[in-house]
Scaffold this active site. Structure first.
Site, mmCIF file in Angstrom:
data_model
loop_
_atom_site.group_PDB
_atom_site.id
_atom_site.type_symbol
_atom_site.label_atom_id
_atom_site.label_comp_id
_atom_site.label_asym_id
_atom_site.label_seq_id
_atom_site.Cartn_x
_atom_site.Cartn_y
_atom_site.Cartn_z
ATOM 1 N N HIS A 1 0.065 5.280 6.412
ATOM 2 C CA HIS A 1 0.163 5.418 5.221
ATOM 3 C C HIS A 1 0.592 6.783 5.048
ATOM 4 O O HIS A 1 -0.518 7.557 6.039
ATOM 5 C CB HIS A 1 -0.887 4.952 4.425
ATOM 6 C CG HIS A 1 -1.302 3.815 4.435
ATOM 7 N ND1 HIS A 1 -1.614 3.569 6.318
ATOM 8 C CD2 HIS A 1 -0.977 3.103 4.232
ATOM 9 C CE1 HIS A 1 -2.237 1.629 5.456
ATOM 10 N NE2 HIS A 1 -1.117 1.519 3.744
ATOM 11 N N SER B 1 0.715 -1.156 0.418
ATOM 12 C CA SER B 1 0.028 -0.015 0.448
ATOM 13 C C SER B 1 0.839 1.620 -0.158
ATOM 14 O O SER B 1 0.192 1.828 -0.240
ATOM 15 C CB SER B 1 -0.896 -0.061 1.442
ATOM 16 O OG SER B 1 -0.590 -0.161 2.061
ATOM 17 N N GLY C 1 -2.343 -4.476 1.108
ATOM 18 C CA GLY C 1 -2.250 -6.073 1.951
ATOM 19 C C GLY C 1 -1.505 -6.839 1.172
ATOM 20 O O GLY C 1 -1.350 -7.810 1.654
ATOM 21 N N ASP D 1 -4.030 6.378 9.976
ATOM 22 C CA ASP D 1 -3.413 5.436 10.826
ATOM 23 C C ASP D 1 -2.002 5.323 11.119
ATOM 24 O O ASP D 1 -1.387 4.032 11.610
ATOM 25 C CB ASP D 1 -3.773 3.802 9.066
ATOM 26 C CG ASP D 1 -3.042 4.266 8.490
ATOM 27 O OD1 ASP D 1 -2.481 4.943 8.424
ATOM 28 O OD2 ASP D 1 -3.027 3.962 7.495
#
Length: 239
Positions: A217, A66, A103, A214
């Protein structure tokens, strides 16, 4: 009788004139149509030729998870796209392909590498392993999978320069696991004579304002820093 004869002659002349105009009109319309079709055909042929013309640019392929795919940002804001802009800005004859998949683990990367490497590449940037570490997967398997990917790239594209992006993880999995995880990238780079990016997220990882909620990222601003980190290693390799 004379009047009728004169009238018939007049009708005949009018009909003849109409017929002549009709024939002339059809001939003119046909000429225009043929000219238009010929022009369109020429344009289509030219466009097809341009499309069919093979690109002379060499490929820089980013293969990762990702982070490479640009999760949570626009595709144009992800660091591979920013590298592409840097390449264009200095007039280098390379095109960038982003083969990132959100992922993705090293096992997943191993399973699809043969399909991705159907065409030769000049530079292969390998950015995988982060998801393995975050999930606490066995590091022996991570090493084996990364080695298998490297071997496949060497087999499919022997002349390619392979760049390995190093990764680090928080100490959630324990000090020993975290340390071994960090070290495996340099081990693989040394073993296979790869070009190493010591830590892909240098200057970004763990800095809240440069990461999405999160905490994993990068934001667009974070991707710019990542792009600069990658570019410092990548630029000398592009000739």
């Amino acid at each position: 009788m004379k009047f009728l004869k004169t009238r018939q002659m007049a009708y005949s002349m009018i009909n003849g004139l109409l017929l002549l105009l009709t024939v002339w009109g059809c001939g003119s319309s046909g000429t225009k149509t043929e000219s238009k079709l010929a022009s369109e055909s020429a344009n289509a042929t030219s466009a097809a030729a341009k499309t069919a013309a093979p690109s002379t640019k060499q490929t820089v392929l980013f293969y990762g998870n990702s982070l490479t795919a640009g999760y949570g940002v626009e595709p144009t804001q992800a660091f591979p796209a920013l590298i592409g802009k840097k390449i264009d800005s200095v007039g280098l004859n390379y095109s960038v392909v982003n083969a990132g998949l959100s992922g993705e683990t090293t096992a997943g990367g191993k399973s699809r590498i043969g399909w991705v490497m159907r065409k030769p590449v000049a530079v292969f940037v390998l950015e995988l392993g982060g998801n393995d570490g975050l999930r606490g997967l066995p590091l022996a398997a991570t090493r084996q999978n990364l080695q298998a990917i490297i071997d496949t790239v060497r087999l499919k594209s022997p002349q390619a320069t392979i760049v390995l992006a190093g990764m680090q993880i928080p100490p959630n999995m324990g000090t020993s696991y975290t340390r071994e995880f960090r070290g495996l990238f340099k081990e693989l780079a040394d073993k296979n004579k790869l070009v190493l990016i010591p830590f892909l997220l240098e200057g970004v990882g763990g800095i809240p304002k440069l990461n999405q909620p999160d905490g994993i990222h990068p934001t667009p601003a974070g991707h710019k820093i990542v792009a600069n980190t990658v570019w410092n290693v990548l630029q000398p390799l592009l000739k």
